[in-house]
Scaffold this active site. Structure first.
Site, PDB file in Angstrom:
ATOM      1  CG  ASP A  85      -1.250  -6.409   0.740  1.00 44.31           C
ATOM      2  OD1 ASP A  85      -1.831  -7.501   0.819  1.00 44.31           O
ATOM      3  OD2 ASP A  85      -1.093  -5.644   1.709  1.00 44.31           O
ATOM      4  CG  ASP A  94      -6.508  -6.225   4.259  1.00 38.16           C
ATOM      5  OD1 ASP A  94      -7.564  -5.694   3.890  1.00 38.16           O
ATOM      6  OD2 ASP A  94      -6.386  -7.452   4.437  1.00 38.16           O
ATOM      7  CG  ASP A 139       0.615  -3.060   4.377  1.00 38.70           C
ATOM      8  OD1 ASP A 139       0.563  -3.140   5.619  1.00 38.70           O
ATOM      9  OD2 ASP A 139       0.152  -3.948   3.640  1.00 38.70           O
TER      10      ASP A 139
END
Length: 229
Positions: free
Chosen positions: A8, A10, A188
């Site tokens: 991922d 961000d 995250d």
């Protein structure tokens, strides 16, 4: 090449949300109506953090904003965005993690819910060739129309994008995750649980509270990439 490492973007490889920061940047430089845009951007970001975001609704908003500008102006704005916002957020720990997988000869890709216009230069800056992202429709002159191509690249949509992408890769006999000896995904957010559960090595990276709790229950490793940055 028998392993695949997926990231991922961000709050995983960078300690900020590039999509949210792009909106903040547009407000700061006066490219959009600051009050109205900031209000809507903040609402969508709060929904994303809560796991309640309608990805199509958000992407229509984000891509509609991009469609207001000719591509030459967008590219000029993005260069400034990279210099002022993104480059300071490209930290050694992220490069080191990517390099570990590069040194192992793994197939590496970033897969993000943010659109390709915002994220493609960031992937290049991180040294990652392959990117799966929300795809904006382009007209014959390369301008963004405001429409989304295909499904959003978020939640279960990341699984769809990955499957489609693997089928297009020229890697003999490696057409799905199960064909790889090891598959890694670093994320995250609890929004990425559908893909985290598909790989052999899920890694909760800088996890939010919901993903941290899920990872603990599942026995997944948790990596706090930027704690010492």
């Amino acid at each position: 090449m028998r392993n695949i490492a997926l990231f991922d973007l961000d709050h995983t490889l960078i300690p900020i949300d590039s999509d949210f920061e792009w909106g903040q940047f547009l407000c700061r430089v006066g490219a959009v109506d600051a009050d109205e845009f900031a209000r809507r951007n903040a609402e969508f970001f709060a929904q994303y953090q809560a796991g309640t975001l309608d990805p199509v609704e958000y992407l229509e908003f984000a891509l509609g904003t991009l469609a207001q500008f000719p591509r030459s102006k967008l590219d000029e704005l993005h260069q400034q965005f990279m210099q002022e916002v993104i480059n300071p957020a490209l930290l050694p720990a992220a490069y080191d993690l990517i390099k570990k997988h590069q040194d192992q000869g793994d197939l590496i890709a970033i897969i993000t819910a943010t659109n390709r216009f915002v994220t493609a230069p960031i992937a290049i800056a991180l040294g990652v060739e392959h990117l799966m992202a929300a795809e904006p429709e382009l007209d014959a002159n390369g301008n963004i129309t405001g429409k989304l191509l295909g499904v959003p690249s978020s939640g279960a949509g990341k699984v769809v994008h990955l499957q489609d992408w693997l089928l297009k890769q020229e890697v003999t006999q490696l057409r799905q995750l199960s064909d790889f000896t090891h598959s890694y995904f670093y994320s995250d957010s609890q929004n990425d649980i559908p893909l985290l559960e598909r790989v052999s090595h899920p890694v909760a990276t800088n996890p939010n509270a919901k993903l941290s709790a899920h990872a603990q229950a599942k026995g997944w490793p948790q990596l706090h990439l930027f704690d010492k940055q």
